[in-house]
Design a protein around this motif. Structure first.
Motif, PDB file in Angstrom:
ATOM      1  N   LEU A  99       0.570  -1.129  -0.686  1.00 37.97           N
ATOM      2  CA  LEU A  99      -0.116  -0.149   0.485  1.00 37.97           C
ATOM      3  C   LEU A  99       0.576   1.020   0.142  1.00 37.97           C
ATOM      4  N   ARG A 103       0.482   4.407  -2.312  1.00 39.50           N
ATOM      5  CA  ARG A 103       0.235   5.630  -1.766  1.00 39.50           C
ATOM      6  C   ARG A 103       1.275   6.980  -2.748  1.00 39.50           C
ATOM      7  N   LEU A 124      -7.639  -0.891  -2.228  1.00 36.41           N
ATOM      8  CA  LEU A 124      -5.956  -0.637  -1.921  1.00 36.41           C
ATOM      9  C   LEU A 124      -5.924   0.926  -2.559  1.00 36.41           C
ATOM     10  N   ARG A 127      -8.161   2.837   0.204  1.00 39.87           N
ATOM     11  CA  ARG A 127      -7.426   2.946   1.395  1.00 39.87           C
ATOM     12  C   ARG A 127      -6.069   4.426   1.122  1.00 39.87           C
ATOM     13  N   ALA A 128      -5.061   4.242  -0.040  1.00 41.80           N
ATOM     14  CA  ALA A 128      -4.254   5.612  -0.128  1.00 41.80           C
ATOM     15  C   ALA A 128      -5.154   6.366  -0.638  1.00 41.80           C
ATOM     16  N   ASP A 354       4.923  -2.048   2.329  1.00 41.10           N
ATOM     17  CA  ASP A 354       3.183  -2.073   2.556  1.00 41.10           C
ATOM     18  C   ASP A 354       2.487  -1.118   4.133  1.00 41.10           C
TER      19      ASP A 354
END
Length: 373
Positions: A99, A103, A124, A127-128, A354
């Motif tokens: 991740l 990002r 993913l 989340r980022a 990650d």
């Protein structure tokens, strides 16, 4: 905004392309031609002869040599622009892409062929906090959609039937084989070229932000058989959907994927000034052994859950018993009592760079691991 400034934005952008098949080939080619110089290519497959009729970056020698798709595309893109920085990830988007790497991107472009892969990209990216562009092709038709945190979520757009089909994979090669058997040849290369170009166009809009009207919240449908284009509303964003919960704030940690589990737990206890720390494995489990359901016979595996079936099958555990007759002992939460502290985070399934989710003294933390050892 001037053309020079826009080109500087494009050149400085970081773009990840997930899937290096027919669609991925077109997207990667177009990105380099448009001046994007920071590209991450993700794929877990090798070049096969069947790829050659629809993938501009692959050759017969690549197929004969069974070369990795990510290796080949990186080589060809560097030939097109020696200044391009091409990072490759040989692996599955569901498990092998950290991740922290997501990002760093400005946009992610999906060139995958299953709902499950799209679901994982979406999870993913949400989340980022990164937007992503999705493309899909099927014979003479294709679609393009854009998803962005707070605006549109792939998971929220799936109905009950879509959720049931998440685990199914239907690659383009399957479509081609079926149509070849009926005597009709699909125009996969043509539709890949069209949809790939639109995907890159949408990605550039996201990079430049104030340029053009985005497809976010809409779906472009192209019908090559009748040469028609239709744009339909495709927007859903449920505030209660767990798949687009953004992981924030993110803290840095001195731990990497090469760090032994026991050492990582101790480091996090010091970094977070906590008495108890638990690592939560969110995308997979860790399995230490499998056993028969009808007796106590066991076989040690010490692998992430996704690799267990292949291990059991290839080594013919338990005299070829079906997988349904076996039980696997799983760990999804790992703390100081974990019985295999010498295993590294990579060995239990945590990818490089990650962001790991840990609970320290009852509080949630998101820790971005450092790269390398």
């Amino acid at each position: 905004m001037s053309t020079d400034i826009r080109q500087q934005q494009v050149s400085a952008a970081h773009v990840m392309v997930v899937g290096c098949g027919a669609l991925g080939n077109e997207v990667l080619k177009n990105l380099v031609l448009m001046g994007v110089t920071h590209i991450v290519a993700v794929d877990f497959d090798i070049v096969e002869m069947g790829n050659l009729t629809r993938s501009v970056l692959f050759t017969k020698s690549d197929a004969k040599g069974k070369r990795l798709k990510v290796e080949v595309v990186a080589e060809r893109l560097k030939q097109m622009n020696p200044d391009a920085e091409i990072t490759t990830v040989y692996g599955d988007i569901a498990y092998d892409v950290g991740l922290g790497l997501i990002r760093q991107m400005d946009v992610v472009i999906g060139c995958v062929d299953s709902r499950w892969a799209r679901f994982c990209i979406n999870r993913l990216c949400m989340r980022a906090g990164i937007p992503w562009v999705d493309g899909g092709i099927n014979s003479m038709e294709g679609t393009v959609r854009v998803f962005a945190p707070g605006k549109n979520c792939y998971a929220c757009n799936l109905g009950p039937e879509g959720l049931k089909d998440l685990a199914k994979r239907l690659p383009c090669s399957g479509i081609i084989r079926r149509q070849e058997q009926t005597g009709s040849a699909p125009t996969t290369s043509i539709i890949a070229s069209i949809i790939g170009a639109i995907e890159v166009q949408e990605a550039l809009k996201l990079i430049q932000q104030d340029f053009g009207t985005s497809l976010c919240g809409q779906m472009l449908y192209y019908d090559g058989e009748h040469t028609t284009v239709r744009i339909a509303k495709f927007q859903a964003y449920d505030d209660d959907c767990p798949e687009h919960e953004m992981w924030a704030p993110v803290r840095q940690t001195a731990v990497s994927d090469a760090t032994p589990v026991g050492e990582a737990i101790q480091n996090w206890m010091k970094e977070l000034n906590a008495q108890e720390v638990t690592l939560c494995l969110m995308n997979d489990c860790f399995v230490d052994y499998v056993s028969r359901r009808d007796n106590d016979e066991r076989f040690s595996v010490l692998l992430p859950g996704r690799k267990v079936a292949d291990k059991v099958t290839s080594e013919k555990f338990f005299d070829g018993l079906p997988l349904s007759s076996l039980y696997q002992h799983e760990y999804r939460h790992i703390d100081a009592s974990f019985p295999y502290p010498a295993l590294t985070l990579a060995q239990i399934g945590v990818p490089q760079h990650d962001i790991v989710y840990v609970i320290a003294d009852g509080k949630d933390y998101y820790l971005e691991m450092k790269s390398g050892k």
